[in-house]
Design a protein around this motif. Structure first.
Motif, PDB file in Angstrom:
ATOM      1  N   TYR A 209      20.338 -28.673  58.976  1.00 16.66           N
ATOM      2  CA  TYR A 209      21.090 -29.058  57.779  1.00 16.66           C
ATOM      3  C   TYR A 209      21.030 -27.995  56.677  1.00 16.66           C
ATOM      4  O   TYR A 209      21.486 -28.242  55.555  1.00 16.66           O
ATOM      5  CB  TYR A 209      20.562 -30.380  57.217  1.00 16.66           C
ATOM      6  N   THR A 210      20.479 -26.811  56.969  1.00 16.11           N
ATOM      7  CA  THR A 210      20.290 -25.834  55.890  1.00 16.11           C
ATOM      8  C   THR A 210      21.593 -25.347  55.279  1.00 16.11           C
ATOM      9  O   THR A 210      21.603 -24.853  54.152  1.00 16.11           O
ATOM     10  CB  THR A 210      19.521 -24.588  56.372  1.00 16.11           C
ATOM     11  N   GLU A 211      22.702 -25.470  55.987  1.00 15.32           N
ATOM     12  CA  GLU A 211      23.953 -24.929  55.466  1.00 15.32           C
ATOM     13  C   GLU A 211      24.779 -25.946  54.695  1.00 15.32           C
ATOM     14  O   GLU A 211      25.868 -25.641  54.235  1.00 15.32           O
ATOM     15  CB  GLU A 211      24.769 -24.319  56.606  1.00 15.32           C
ATOM     16  N   LEU A 212      24.244 -27.147  54.543  1.00 19.53           N
ATOM     17  CA  LEU A 212      24.908 -28.185  53.747  1.00 19.53           C
ATOM     18  C   LEU A 212      24.050 -28.444  52.514  1.00 19.53           C
ATOM     19  O   LEU A 212      23.121 -29.240  52.547  1.00 19.53           O
ATOM     20  CB  LEU A 212      25.075 -29.475  54.555  1.00 19.53           C
ATOM     21  N   TYR A 213      24.356 -27.738  51.429  1.00 16.88           N
ATOM     22  CA  TYR A 213      23.533 -27.874  50.229  1.00 16.88           C
ATOM     23  C   TYR A 213      24.420 -27.961  48.992  1.00 16.88           C
ATOM     24  O   TYR A 213      25.574 -27.533  48.993  1.00 16.88           O
ATOM     25  CB  TYR A 213      22.525 -26.732  50.114  1.00 16.88           C
ATOM     26  N   ASP A 214      23.834 -28.530  47.936  1.00 15.97           N
ATOM     27  CA  ASP A 214      24.611 -28.870  46.750  1.00 15.97           C
ATOM     28  C   ASP A 214      24.834 -27.675  45.823  1.00 15.97           C
ATOM     29  O   ASP A 214      25.924 -27.482  45.297  1.00 15.97           O
ATOM     30  CB  ASP A 214      23.910 -30.002  45.991  1.00 15.97           C
ATOM     31  N   ASP A 215      23.798 -26.874  45.622  1.00 14.84           N
ATOM     32  CA  ASP A 215      23.855 -25.766  44.668  1.00 14.84           C
ATOM     33  C   ASP A 215      24.140 -24.467  45.427  1.00 14.84           C
ATOM     34  O   ASP A 215      23.289 -23.949  46.145  1.00 14.84           O
ATOM     35  CB  ASP A 215      22.529 -25.674  43.914  1.00 14.84           C
ATOM     36  N   GLU A 216      25.347 -23.946  45.243  1.00 13.67           N
ATOM     37  CA  GLU A 216      25.759 -22.747  45.979  1.00 13.67           C
ATOM     38  C   GLU A 216      24.847 -21.555  45.700  1.00 13.67           C
ATOM     39  O   GLU A 216      24.705 -20.659  46.542  1.00 13.67           O
ATOM     40  CB  GLU A 216      27.207 -22.392  45.622  1.00 13.67           C
ATOM     41  N   SER A 217      24.203 -21.551  44.543  1.00 12.49           N
ATOM     42  CA  SER A 217      23.320 -20.432  44.190  1.00 12.49           C
ATOM     43  C   SER A 217      21.879 -20.640  44.634  1.00 12.49           C
ATOM     44  O   SER A 217      21.028 -19.782  44.407  1.00 12.49           O
ATOM     45  CB  SER A 217      23.352 -20.221  42.668  1.00 12.49           C
ATOM     46  N   ASN A 218      21.599 -21.776  45.271  1.00 11.92           N
ATOM     47  CA  ASN A 218      20.212 -22.083  45.629  1.00 11.92           C
ATOM     48  C   ASN A 218      20.135 -22.684  47.038  1.00 11.92           C
ATOM     49  O   ASN A 218      19.816 -23.857  47.209  1.00 11.92           O
ATOM     50  CB  ASN A 218      19.608 -23.055  44.605  1.00 11.92           C
ATOM     51  N   PRO A 219      20.414 -21.887  48.072  1.00 10.60           N
ATOM     52  CA  PRO A 219      20.348 -22.405  49.443  1.00 10.60           C
ATOM     53  C   PRO A 219      18.916 -22.742  49.843  1.00 10.60           C
ATOM     54  O   PRO A 219      17.961 -22.127  49.345  1.00 10.60           O
ATOM     55  CB  PRO A 219      20.909 -21.262  50.285  1.00 10.60           C
TER      56      PRO A 219
END
Length: 396
Positions: A209-219
């Motif tokens: 699930y690492t590529e589904l995140y809320d903050d584009e600047s903070n993977p």
């Protein structure tokens, strides 16, 4: 028959089917399924086209190790994504393609565990049930590490007794977490790496699930990223699992990879040659195309962000609901038991969600999944909005 088969629990969706059996939902409300983490966004055309262009590869026996071009694409992506210098992941010795993370999570345990020493496999609780089944069938004892609201829905490594660490041969972590969406930090990884060095166990990091995140600047941080940052450039005792299922909306492609400690992968590769699980050549070419492109992944993330925003906005005034930093799940507290909530929600609103207690085990006197439901925002945004409105009506 293998006696450990008798130790396996029914799968969560078997329990869910039994819970819904005999219940008739309202016919005037179309069914909305939010129970299974199966992406519903379209698989990008360029991935489909790459698959079709290489159908002639069906005449070939694929190799267990996969095409060099695929392993290199995976190694390059891993370095780009996790801030590792180019060439820092060796495509020849530190990468293996797999047919989705599910089969790899299971089979790695069979290769790693030495069953003669009363081994333990530590796993978060709640958890992906493959972790438990893999441990049991390998002859190991599962140890359930509760993740609760009090711990921020993260595993508390300090709570594990030393006697458990001494018997631990492998530890599963899942970050971003299923079902909570919580993310382990570099500090969490470093604490676990120190424990692995001290007690000599393998860390299996499920990172699908690492590529589904809320903050584009903070993977989300990856385990190999943390290891490399502190000088563990050969990723000793570290193995990560990645998949195209969630990242690229291609669950039916059954494509992922395992990367990390070359010595672990050397022995795992030996296991896989007997296991008989090479990836078909057309699938490998489609996977190369997917790993080499990021634009479709950025678009995918935005679709989930829009759904989270719309869903939570409707429900935030009537229940305690929070936006996870990653994944596509909402881990919702329920005012009644999770099984009663799920059954009544289906009966009254024709919505299916998954009871949290079906994803966890009683441990330390509690079931940490109890009084929660997992809601997978995988349906189109219109259905998610409709579901949120119906859930609001149900809660009232």
């Amino acid at each position: 028959m293998n006696p450990h088969l008798a130790e396996l629990h029914p799968y969560p969706f078997e329990k869910l089917a039994s819970l819904k059996q005999g219940v008739t939902p309202p016919a005037n409300k179309p069914h909305i399924a939010l129970s299974i983490g199966e992406p519903k966004h379209a698989t990008p055309h360029f991935i489909q086209e790459a698959l079709l262009r290489h159908l002639h590869g069906l005449t070939l026996y694929p190799t267990t190790k996969g095409l060099p071009e695929l392993r290199q694409a995976i190694a390059d992506w891993t370095c780009r994504r996790f801030g590792i210098p180019a060439g820092g992941v060796d495509a020849e010795t530190e990468v293996l393609p797999v047919n989705g993370t599910r089969e790899a999570l299971f089979s790695l345990v069979q290769a790693v565990i030495d069953p003669v020493d009363k081994p333990i496999v530590i796993m978060p609780n709640p958890f992906y049930q493959i972790y438990e089944g893999a441990a049991l069938l390998a002859g190991a004892e599962p140890y359930y590490l509760n993740t609760t609201a009090e711990s921020g829905y993260l595993p508390d490594f300090d709570s594990v007794p030393e006697a458990i660490w001494q018997r631990c041969q492998l530890m599963f972590i899942c970050s971003p977490g299923n079902p909570t969406g919580t993310v382990l930090t570099q500090a969490d990884h470093l604490k676990l790496l120190a424990l692995a060095d001290k007690y000599d166990f393998v860390i299996a990091s499920d990172e699908c699930y690492t590529e589904l995140y809320d903050d584009e600047s903070n993977p989300p941080q990856g385990l190999l990223q943390s290891a490399y940052a502190v000088g563990n450039a050969d990723f000793k005792r570290c193995v990560i699992f990645q998949s195209l299922s969630k990242r690229s909306n291609a669950p039916g492609l059954r494509s992922g990879f395992v990367a990390g400690d070359a010595e672990v992968l050397k022995n795992y590769f030996k296991y896989r040659t007997y296991h008989g699980c090479p990836m078909p050549v057309p699938t490998q070419h489609a996977s190369i195309a997917a790993w080499n492109d990021e634009e479709h992944v950025k678009h995918n993330r935005q679709l989930y962000r829009d759904k989270f925003t719309a869903f939570i906005d409707i429900l935030k005034d009537i229940c305690d609901i929070s936006r996870p930093p990653a994944s596509f799940y909402i881990w919702l507290k329920t005012p009644i038991s999770d099984t009663e909530f799920a059954q009544k929600l289906f009966a009254q609103q024709n919505i299916t969600v998954l009871p949290g207690s079906y994803l966890s085990r009683d441990s330390g006197g509690i079931n940490p999944g109890a009084n929660h439901v997992r809601i997978a925002l995988v349906a189109p945004i219109e259905e998610c909005v409709d579901a949120a409105r119906r859930i609001k009506e149900f809660l009232k």
